[in-house]
Design a protein around this motif. Sequence first.
Motif, PDB file in Angstrom:
ATOM      1  N   VAL A   1       0.831  -1.216   0.000  1.00 13.90           N
ATOM      2  CA  VAL A   1       0.000   0.000   0.000  1.00 13.90           C
ATOM      3  C   VAL A   1       0.862   1.260   0.000  1.00 13.90           C
ATOM      4  CG1 VAL A   1      -1.935  -1.169   1.131  1.00 13.90           C
ATOM      5  CG2 VAL A   1      -0.205  -0.038   2.541  1.00 13.90           C
ATOM      6  N   LEU A   2       2.098   1.135  -0.441  1.00 11.87           N
ATOM      7  CA  LEU A   2       3.019   2.269  -0.420  1.00 11.87           C
ATOM      8  C   LEU A   2       2.470   3.465  -1.190  1.00 11.87           C
ATOM      9  CD1 LEU A   2       5.843   3.321   0.393  1.00 11.87           C
ATOM     10  CD2 LEU A   2       6.708   2.380  -1.758  1.00 11.87           C
ATOM     11  N   ASP A   3       1.719   3.225  -2.247  1.00 10.15           N
ATOM     12  CA  ASP A   3       1.186   4.332  -3.036  1.00 10.15           C
ATOM     13  C   ASP A   3       0.212   5.191  -2.241  1.00 10.15           C
ATOM     14  OD1 ASP A   3       2.620   3.859  -5.343  1.00 10.15           O
ATOM     15  OD2 ASP A   3       1.163   2.438  -6.124  1.00 10.15           O
ATOM     16  N   GLY A   4      -0.293   4.692  -1.119  1.00  9.38           N
ATOM     17  CA  GLY A   4      -1.187   5.476  -0.277  1.00  9.38           C
ATOM     18  C   GLY A   4      -0.460   6.316   0.752  1.00  9.38           C
ATOM     19  N   TRP A   5       0.876   6.205   0.811  1.00 10.91           N
ATOM     20  CA  TRP A   5       1.655   7.001   1.755  1.00 10.91           C
ATOM     21  C   TRP A   5       1.751   8.438   1.262  1.00 10.91           C
ATOM     22  CZ3 TRP A   5       6.570   4.209   3.962  1.00 10.91           C
ATOM     23  CH2 TRP A   5       6.185   2.972   4.501  1.00 10.91           C
ATOM     24  N   LYS A   6       2.165   9.329   2.130  1.00 11.60           N
ATOM     25  CA  LYS A   6       2.451  10.703   1.725  1.00 11.60           C
ATOM     26  C   LYS A   6       3.667  10.717   0.805  1.00 11.60           C
ATOM     27  CE  LYS A   6       3.840  15.234   3.494  1.00 11.60           C
ATOM     28  NZ  LYS A   6       4.274  16.021   4.683  1.00 11.60           N
ATOM     29  N   ASP A   7       3.524  11.250  -0.382  1.00  8.11           N
ATOM     30  CA  ASP A   7       4.591  11.445  -1.361  1.00  8.11           C
ATOM     31  C   ASP A   7       5.420  10.166  -1.573  1.00  8.11           C
ATOM     32  OD1 ASP A   7       6.234  12.616  -3.200  1.00  8.11           O
ATOM     33  OD2 ASP A   7       6.878  14.260  -1.915  1.00  8.11           O
ATOM     34  N   PRO A   8       4.784   9.079  -2.039  1.00 14.18           N
ATOM     35  CA  PRO A   8       5.508   7.809  -2.197  1.00 14.18           C
ATOM     36  C   PRO A   8       6.649   7.880  -3.199  1.00 14.18           C
ATOM     37  CG  PRO A   8       3.361   7.696  -3.261  1.00 14.18           C
ATOM     38  CD  PRO A   8       3.377   8.972  -2.463  1.00 14.18           C
ATOM     39  N   ASP A   9       6.517   8.701  -4.235  1.00 12.02           N
ATOM     40  CA  ASP A   9       7.615   8.813  -5.201  1.00 12.02           C
ATOM     41  C   ASP A   9       8.865   9.373  -4.545  1.00 12.02           C
ATOM     42  OD1 ASP A   9       6.034   7.805  -7.219  1.00 12.02           O
ATOM     43  OD2 ASP A   9       5.439   9.785  -7.965  1.00 12.02           O
ATOM     44  N   ARG A  10       8.677  10.327  -3.664  1.00 10.01           N
ATOM     45  CA  ARG A  10       9.831  10.908  -2.965  1.00 10.01           C
ATOM     46  C   ARG A  10      10.436   9.891  -1.998  1.00 10.01           C
ATOM     47  NH1 ARG A  10      14.209  13.477  -3.466  1.00 10.01           N
ATOM     48  NH2 ARG A  10      14.768  14.940  -1.809  1.00 10.01           N
ATOM     49  N   VAL A  11       9.599   9.086  -1.357  1.00  6.55           N
ATOM     50  CA  VAL A  11      10.116   8.016  -0.496  1.00  6.55           C
ATOM     51  C   VAL A  11      11.038   7.115  -1.296  1.00  6.55           C
ATOM     52  CG1 VAL A  11       9.489   5.931   0.791  1.00  6.55           C
ATOM     53  CG2 VAL A  11       8.167   8.029   1.109  1.00  6.55           C
ATOM     54  N   ARG A  12      10.629   6.759  -2.505  1.00  4.64           N
ATOM     55  CA  ARG A  12      11.431   5.879  -3.353  1.00  4.64           C
ATOM     56  C   ARG A  12      12.733   6.543  -3.795  1.00  4.64           C
ATOM     57  NH1 ARG A  12       6.030   3.544  -5.141  1.00  4.64           N
ATOM     58  NH2 ARG A  12       5.490   5.509  -6.136  1.00  4.64           N
TER      59      ARG A  12
END
Length: 214
Positions: free
Chosen positions: A121-132
């Motif tokens: 469910v990472l895409d539901g986190w705040k700013d997942p692209d930046r996390v990656r």
Amino acid sequence: MPPPSADRPASGRRIGVFGGSFDPPHVGHAIVARELVEQLRLERLLVIPAADPPHRPAVLPAATRFELTRRLFHGIPRIEVSPLEFRRSGPSFTVDTLEELARQFPDDRLILAIGADQFAVLDGWKDPDRVRELARIAVMPRGGRDPVFPPTTTPIDYLVVNVTRIDVSASRIRRRLREGRPVHFLVPESIRHDVERALADPSGAPRNPASPGC
């Protein structure tokens, strides 16, 4: 200057990030942390209790959870309990923590360890692209049996680390204590009595607390 990213120089240290509410901390956390250090060849593992978990309110006060977690990992080589999320207000979003760590360790590589359920469910986190961008993601299946389902919207480079995931959870510990049942071996003896006392009166302050701001 471009924003920091997970693409660190090869000479940089490998710094692991292992977060959670630790409500309360238990033996499963200790086992996973030790194995992350070994299997990911980490020079340092930062265990980061969430001051204000954004998706589920904690039962124990933040200061209590920090103190119990600090004591759980005290003296274990290469593992450090960080007060980073206690130094800012508002919800403890992973992306904000990674941004701060990237500024603190600009020459090192961050590796974020999360469970397979969180990864799905990472895409539901705040700013997942930046996390990656900020960290390489290490996914931990439970007991090595669960399949890893990556988020569907964006391709992602990740690694799977098969740490030992025992059948214990913070919610199970809280439930057993509410029912008057023992939690021996589920919580290390070094903190068990304080966990029992804290959950008997969750609004109370920790015994001999260390300030998370130190």
